[in-house]
Design a protein around this motif. Structure first.
Motif, PDB file in Angstrom:
ATOM      1  N   CYS A  67     -27.377  10.466 -28.967  1.00 32.74           N
ATOM      2  CA  CYS A  67     -25.926  10.614 -29.092  1.00 32.74           C
ATOM      3  C   CYS A  67     -25.517  12.086 -29.026  1.00 32.74           C
ATOM      4  CB  CYS A  67     -25.431   9.982 -30.384  1.00 32.74           C
ATOM      5  SG  CYS A  67     -25.370   8.186 -30.283  1.00 32.74           S
ATOM      6  N   CYS A 118     -27.920  10.615 -33.777  1.00 31.00           N
ATOM      7  CA  CYS A 118     -29.273  10.562 -33.225  1.00 31.00           C
ATOM      8  C   CYS A 118     -29.351  11.495 -32.012  1.00 31.00           C
ATOM      9  CB  CYS A 118     -29.633   9.124 -32.839  1.00 31.00           C
ATOM     10  SG  CYS A 118     -28.865   8.545 -31.323  1.00 31.00           S
ATOM     11  N   CYS A 146     -24.268   3.000 -29.137  1.00 31.41           N
ATOM     12  CA  CYS A 146     -25.546   3.324 -29.772  1.00 31.41           C
ATOM     13  C   CYS A 146     -25.933   2.241 -30.771  1.00 31.41           C
ATOM     14  CB  CYS A 146     -25.480   4.684 -30.455  1.00 31.41           C
ATOM     15  SG  CYS A 146     -27.095   5.185 -31.084  1.00 31.41           S
TER      16      CYS A 146
HETATM   17 ZN   LIG Z   1     -26.935   7.314 -31.623  1.00 31.67          ZN
END
Ligand SMILES: [Zn+2]
Ligand SMILES: [Zn+2]
Length: 426
Positions: A195, A192, A209
């Protein structure tokens, strides 16, 4: 006039709810005292710098959630988002190491984070926080976890499960970090956006996360336990074995990784079956590098925080606390009101909870008030009774009524009330 309301995300703890809070706090004080912990009360506000350095510039808390403002003299101040940093600041500032090589401290109070409002999350919330400085032995880790477990058990939480992990030390942790970074580089595009950013600022935070896809990527990442050096391995094995001696139900969760460098060795969380899977009631761990990182001596540390809102929410629904009054004095007429005023306050001075009505209302309306106040007894005192030198005492449960002479009335009432309390308690 327009009414002024609470700040969004803040909450009043109402009189019906405060007994549950007091109960938890008093259990904590009892339990922690047995383990040699002493209370410290630190301010709710600190220099912003303290939290930036201790919690870390790249954490969500510091990046997005702190209540920070400029004071009139331009200094940046922050409402504390957690307590550990303040406790360490005080530990260093008051040179506690010189008093005692081992310091065990706890504090209870409100914390502040400007989180997205959601059910059960508040921007002012409460934590119970305990820290031990100066003892790096595995027994201490086990003892701190045991104390937390015992406290939560006594508070009434059921289906408690402890998860632990070891985060390694200065010697072995960097190798793990490198391995994680190397692994993440290959799968970077599937992460994501948050991240992907963390990859450059603080890669180990990817473990925190909550995005599903990131979770399944991280599940296949290298695990810290395979990278522990010999002395970290021994420490972890010893912690687990002491916990087993104390019969603490405990499982290893290798995915519990804390993103900051000063977190070392033991990390732990306690979950209760009463909550959803993600909701730990308490968490903590070792932070052997933090005291010196905040400008203090080279002293090891370990601690935990318990979220009190979560703890209370996961207890079986407590009976709502009603008013409890020992005696209501229904005074009718001017002379009776004057006598009632003194009598009520003298009873209070003697440790009896007493109420009366100063409005000279009808007997019926005063009896209604006595019921509302959940009073055990009502003393009916009118001018007529004063002339006859006696008052009527009604037991509100049994509805029995007896005449009491006004001589030594206060002593008689105290003795009747204390006797009936003994029966009730016994
Ligand atoms: Zn993430
Ligand atoms: Zn190590």
């Amino acid at each position: 006039m327009k009414k002024i309301t609470l700040i969004k995300g803040f909450k009043d703890i109402l009189p019906d709810d405060s007994p549950a809070w007091r109960r938890i706090e008093s259990i904590a004080r009892d339990v922690f005292a047995c383990f040699g912990f002493r209370e410290i009360r630190v301010p709710i506000m600190e220099k912003t710098e303290l939290f930036k350095r201790s919690i870390g510039e790249t954490t969500d808390i510091v990046e997005k959630e702190m209540y920070t403002f400029r004071d009139r003299d331009d200094e940046l101040l922050t409402l504390r988002p957690e307590a550990t940093a303040s406790v360490i600041r005080a530990y260093i500032e008051h040179n506690m190491l010189s008093e005692n090589p081992i310091a065990k401290l706890y504090t209870i109070g409100p914390m502040f984070r400007r989180e997205r409002p959601q059910k059960g999350r508040f921007r002012q919330f409460h934590q119970l926080d305990a820290e031990v400085f100066g003892d790096e032995q595995p027994q201490t880790d086990a003892e701190v976890i045991f104390m937390l477990f015992h406290f939560l058990h006594r508070a009434g939480l059921t289906q408690l499960a402890v998860e632990i992990n070891s985060l390694g030390c200065k010697a072995c942790r960097p190798k793990f970090s490198e391995a994680v970074v190397a692994y993440l580089k290959d799968v970077q595009n599937a992460l994501c956006p948050d991240c992907q950013r963390r990859m450059n600022t603080n890669p180990l935070r990817v473990f925190d996360c909550k995005v599903e896809n990131c979770g399944s990527i991280i599940a296949k990442a290298p695990q810290i336990l395979a990278y522990l050096c010999g002395s970290c391995q021994n420490h972890f094995t010893a912690v687990k074995s002491y916990l087993a001696d104390l019969k603490v139900p405990c499982s290893v969760n290798p995915m519990m990784v804390r993103g900051l460098d000063y977190y070392t060795r033991t990390a732990f969380e306690v979950k209760s079956g009463a909550l959803g899977a993600q909701n730990a009631v308490a968490g903590g761990g070792r932070y052997d590098g933090l005291v010196s990182f905040l400008g203090g001596p080279e002293v090891t540390g370990i601690g935990f925080a318990v979220g009190l809102e979560r703890l209370l929410a996961s207890l079986p629904q407590a009976e709502q606390a009603k008013y409890q009054t020992d005696i209501f004095i229904a005074a009718l007429g001017d002379r009776a009101q004057k006598t009632g005023f003194s009598l009520t306050n003298e009873l209070r001075r003697a440790g009896i909870s007493a109420e009366t009505d100063y409005g000279n209302k009808s007997l019926k309306s005063q009896m209604k008030r006595a019921d509302k106040l959940n009073s055990s007894f009502t003393l009916i005192l009118g001018d007529k009774e004063i002339d006859e030198k006696q008052a009527q005492l009604r037991n509100m449960k049994t509805k029995d009524q007896q005449a009491l002479s006004l001589d030594n009335l206060q002593e008689k009432l105290i003795s009747i009330i204390l006797n009936s309390n003994e029966c009730r308690d016994g």
